[in-house]
Design an enzyme around this catalytic site. Structure first.
Site, mmCIF file in Angstrom:
data_model
loop_
_atom_site.group_PDB
_atom_site.id
_atom_site.type_symbol
_atom_site.label_atom_id
_atom_site.label_comp_id
_atom_site.label_asym_id
_atom_site.label_seq_id
_atom_site.Cartn_x
_atom_site.Cartn_y
_atom_site.Cartn_z
ATOM 1 C CB SER A 87 -0.951 -0.032 1.197
ATOM 2 O OG SER A 87 -1.985 0.918 1.047
ATOM 3 C CG ASP A 139 -6.987 -2.729 -3.677
ATOM 4 O OD1 ASP A 139 -7.777 -2.089 -2.964
ATOM 5 O OD2 ASP A 139 -5.756 -2.785 -3.459
ATOM 6 C CG HIS A 187 -5.606 -2.533 0.043
ATOM 7 N ND1 HIS A 187 -4.833 -2.121 -1.028
ATOM 8 C CD2 HIS A 187 -5.063 -1.936 1.143
ATOM 9 C CE1 HIS A 187 -3.859 -1.324 -0.588
ATOM 10 N NE2 HIS A 187 -3.978 -1.197 0.715
#
Length: 724
Positions: free
Chosen positions: A594, A669, A701
């Site tokens: 991320s 995601d 995610h």
């Protein structure tokens, strides 16, 4: 003979122990749950403060039940309710007691929507009458008792309903709800993700008023993603479409309303100019509602009071910051309606006490350390309970202090991480203690003097199991980088020798206010790092500027140019480590997920002289692709700060790739869209740069489900072994 036998036995034990010490961690063990710690069951204190309840399942009987235990003895007192007593409900996934503990809401057929939101079929169960009532025959969201437990409010199809449990009458409070247009009573995607709440309605203390937020998403751009399913599931891809405001674009128009159930009408509340309503909360006055509003830059937060009897609004308090203001979850109204507030206004996050008119009564905590949790206020002892970093930013301790800011008590301060769960009346607290070498230990203490009542649970079995493995200590220290003392942990290879040269693999997240270097026990990734250490890698993690718990200035220095100072710190730290005699400066790799993927991408692209290998999982590759609330909090809008967005975007630097780069993303995601990776791929292709990439179909995610995590970490491990 006995002496020879003893010697043989001793040699056998030594040999066996030595062999056991050589056991190496495997990915199958990590993702098969072999090293999971035992935790406390999800317990909830009863109002009496002497007992707590736990949900349990008896597989043999097929019985789901909630059992009452004594804090003091830990012994079972009684069963509060059981599925055996219910006709028509054999199993429930979650439960929520009413305030007076006379009824309970039971949920079944629960399905996830986004990160925090769910929908399901819910029942109300009367504990005394043993009567079960279906709240609605369709899936609903966020069912919540009124304070007197006579009614349940909930959201269905973006509208708010109230079920009267006495006469079973259902009342629809709103009627304009429509998917991807109007939402009543629950939050939109970006509020759920970034302001971290779903239920956007609140009962007042009298149970006759329901305050709620309305989201008009009409002008918000739709985002769509294709989901492919498994073989044979469907012939054509299914499209998931929802509203997702990207940086600089239109947000939903959010408004505040209050429905009077006695008069059966709603009022619209005028809050003046604002962009966001991140929190609403009733005071102890049934006609007085508190509302937090923010501007779009999120550097001004107003605390407003709404008198619903007059539909009048006043601003009593304003918190400002040159960068941004953190939304507090700890607003607490005391009996006299004075309130507790947390703020970074003096440069560190601390607790304040204000009167209802917004006048400061007292700053309860102060110092160059941060309050990390506010546990609550005990009206009997007039003490505030909290967790903080007083013993160092990597540690957590539990403390109490009087409402006048005096008489601080240390309740749990052993070096490491202490986290408390208090009984309803603050008689007891269960402390969870852990550090890098100690898995979680659970103990019960008296809150008034921190006297140990009993030890509850530890993880000695896991410790014994781990003693058979070749593990290296996780060493926490500090490294001076760019004029700052940065927190660092390091895991050296098993059998480490300063006469050898080792490659380095750096882990980081680096996002605003985050913390990756903490005095806690091993998690799943830590076992992976141990696996890499077994393979001869030095694994390092450094929290650079922009991360949390070291004061406002340290955290907010990255304002307006995310990725700049954070990258400077990771690159400079790698250079410093590369000068160690036992580190091979030509073999330094970095990875992250991320925000950490954003950082790992920038590292190999902007500093190819430092990093030879990088893995980026679910990375943001341009903040232009991310949502309004998170991105603009730190960057303002792209229209205002195009340079800040583009100078630090990995896409901008694609032509500089000169190393081993693995790019990974989940195709489903909803948070960091796979668009980030696809645009990055195109930039690398057009720059004629070779790289590796992997997309996991339909995975969100977190990229998990079935064998996905095992597959992912096998991929990354092989990439490291081959390239670093």
């Amino acid at each position: 003979m006995p002496k020879i036998s003893t010697l043989i036995a001793f040699l056998f034990l030594v040999t066996t122990a030595a062999q056991a010490q050589e056991k190496k961690i495997s990915l199958e063990e990590i993702w098969g749950g072999a090293f999971q710690t035992k935790g406390m069951q999800s317990l909830q204190s009863l109002n009496n403060g002497q007992e707590y309840i736990v949900q349990e399942y008896d597989r043999q009987k097929g019985e789901m039940k909630v059992v009452v235990y004594s804090y003091k003895t830990g012994k079972k007192v009684r069963t509060l309710f059981s599925s055996i007593d219910m006709r028509g409900l054999n199993f429930f996934q979650n439960f929520e007691l009413s305030d007076d503990e006379s009824k309970v809401i039971l949920g079944t057929e629960i399905e996830a929507i986004f990160r925090r939101s769910t929908r399901g079929i819910f029942y109300a169960y009367d504990l005394e009458k043993k009567e079960l009532q279906l709240i609605d025959d369709e899936p609903i969201q966020e069912p919540t008792f009124s304070p007197d437990a006579t009614k349940v409010a909930y959201v269905k199809n973006n509208n708010i309903y109230v079920r009267n449990l006495s006469n079973n009458k259902k009342t629809q409070l709103t009627s304009d709800g429509k998917k991807n247009e109007i939402i009543n009573g629950v939050t939109d995607w970006v509020y759920e993700e970034e302001f971290a709440f779903v239920r956007a309605f609140q009962w007042n203390s009298a149970g006759n008023q329901l305050a709620y937020l309305r989201f008009d998403e009409t002008e918000v751009t739709e985002f769509s993603m294709d989901l492919f399913g498994s073989y044979g599931q469907f012939l054509y891809p299914q499209q998931e479409v929802f509203k997702y405001p990207k940086a600089g674009d239109d947000n939903a128009k959010v408004s505040l309303h209050c429905f009077d159930l006695e008069q059966n009408k709603s009022i619209d509340v005028d809050l003046g100019e604002y962009e966001y309503i991140p929190r609403i909360k009733w005071t102890n006055n049934a006609n007085l509602l508190s509302v937090q509003t923010m501007n779009r830059h999120q550097n001004e937060l107003h605390l407003q009071l709404v008198d619903v009897s007059k539909n009048s609004t006043s601003t009593i308090f304003k918190d400002t910051d040159e960068a941004y203001v953190e939304v507090t979850d700890y607003l607490t109204f005391l009996a006299d309606n004075s309130f507790i507030w947390t703020s970074e206004k003096d440069g560190w996050n601390h607790i304040y006490h204000y009167s209802l008119d917004g006048q400061l009564k007292n700053q309860l905590t102060s110092g160059n350390w941060e309050v990390t949790k506010y546990y609550g206020y005990d009206k009997e002892s007039k003490r505030i309970f909290y967790q903080s970093t007083e013993s160092g930013s990597v540690n957590r301790g539990v403390y109490s202090i009087q409402l006048n800011g005096k008489g601080k008590q240390n309740l749990a301060t052993e070096p490491g991480t202490n986290s408390a769960s208090f009984s309803a009346d603050f008689t007891y607290f269960i402390n969870t203690f852990q550090n890098t070498i100690t898995p979680p230990i659970y103990s019960l203490y008296l809150a008034k003097n921190a006297k140990l009542v009993r030890k509850i649970k530890d993880n000695q079995k896991l410790e014994k199991k781990l003693s058979r493995y070749a593990l290296s200590p996780k060493e926490i220290s500090q490294l001076e980088v760019n004029g700052e003392m940065l927190n660092m942990w390091m895991i050296k290879p098993t059998g480490f020798s300063e006469d050898k040269k080792y490659p380095v693999f750096m882990s980081q997240y680096s996002g605003p206010g985050s913390q990756s270097v903490a005095n806690t026990f091993l998690g799943a990734n830590d076992y992976w790092y141990q696996l890499l250490a077994n393979q001869g890698y030095v694994v390092v993690c450094i929290d650079g500027r922009g991360t949390g718990y070291k004061g406002r200035d340290f955290k907010k220095v990255t304002q307006g140019e995310l990725g700049k100072y954070e990258l400077e710190d990771q690159a400079e730290a790698a250079k410093i480590l590369g000068k160690y005699d036992w580190i091979d400066q030509d073999r330094i790799g970095i990875w992250g997920w991320s925000y950490g993927g954003f950082m790992a991408s920038n590292a190999i692209l902007q500093h190819p002289d430092v990093f030879s290998t990088a893995i980026a999982v679910a990375p943001v590759t341009s903040w232009r692709f991310y949502d309004t609330i998170y991105t603009e909090r730190y960057m303002k809008t792209p229209q205002e700060n195009a340079k800040g967005y583009d100078d630090n975007s990995p896409i901008t630097h694609a032509s500089q790739l000169d190393g081993n780069y693995l790019l990974i993303h989940g195709g489903g995601d909803d948070n960091v869209h796979v668009q980030n990776t696809m645009i990055m791929i195109e930039a690398l292709v057009q720059a004629n740069k070779q790289f590796d990439w992997r997309v996991y179909p339909d995975k969100n995610h977190g990229i998990y489900g079935g064998n996905t995590r095992l597959h992912l970490y096998t991929l990354m491990t092989n990439f490291i072994l081959e390239n670093l």
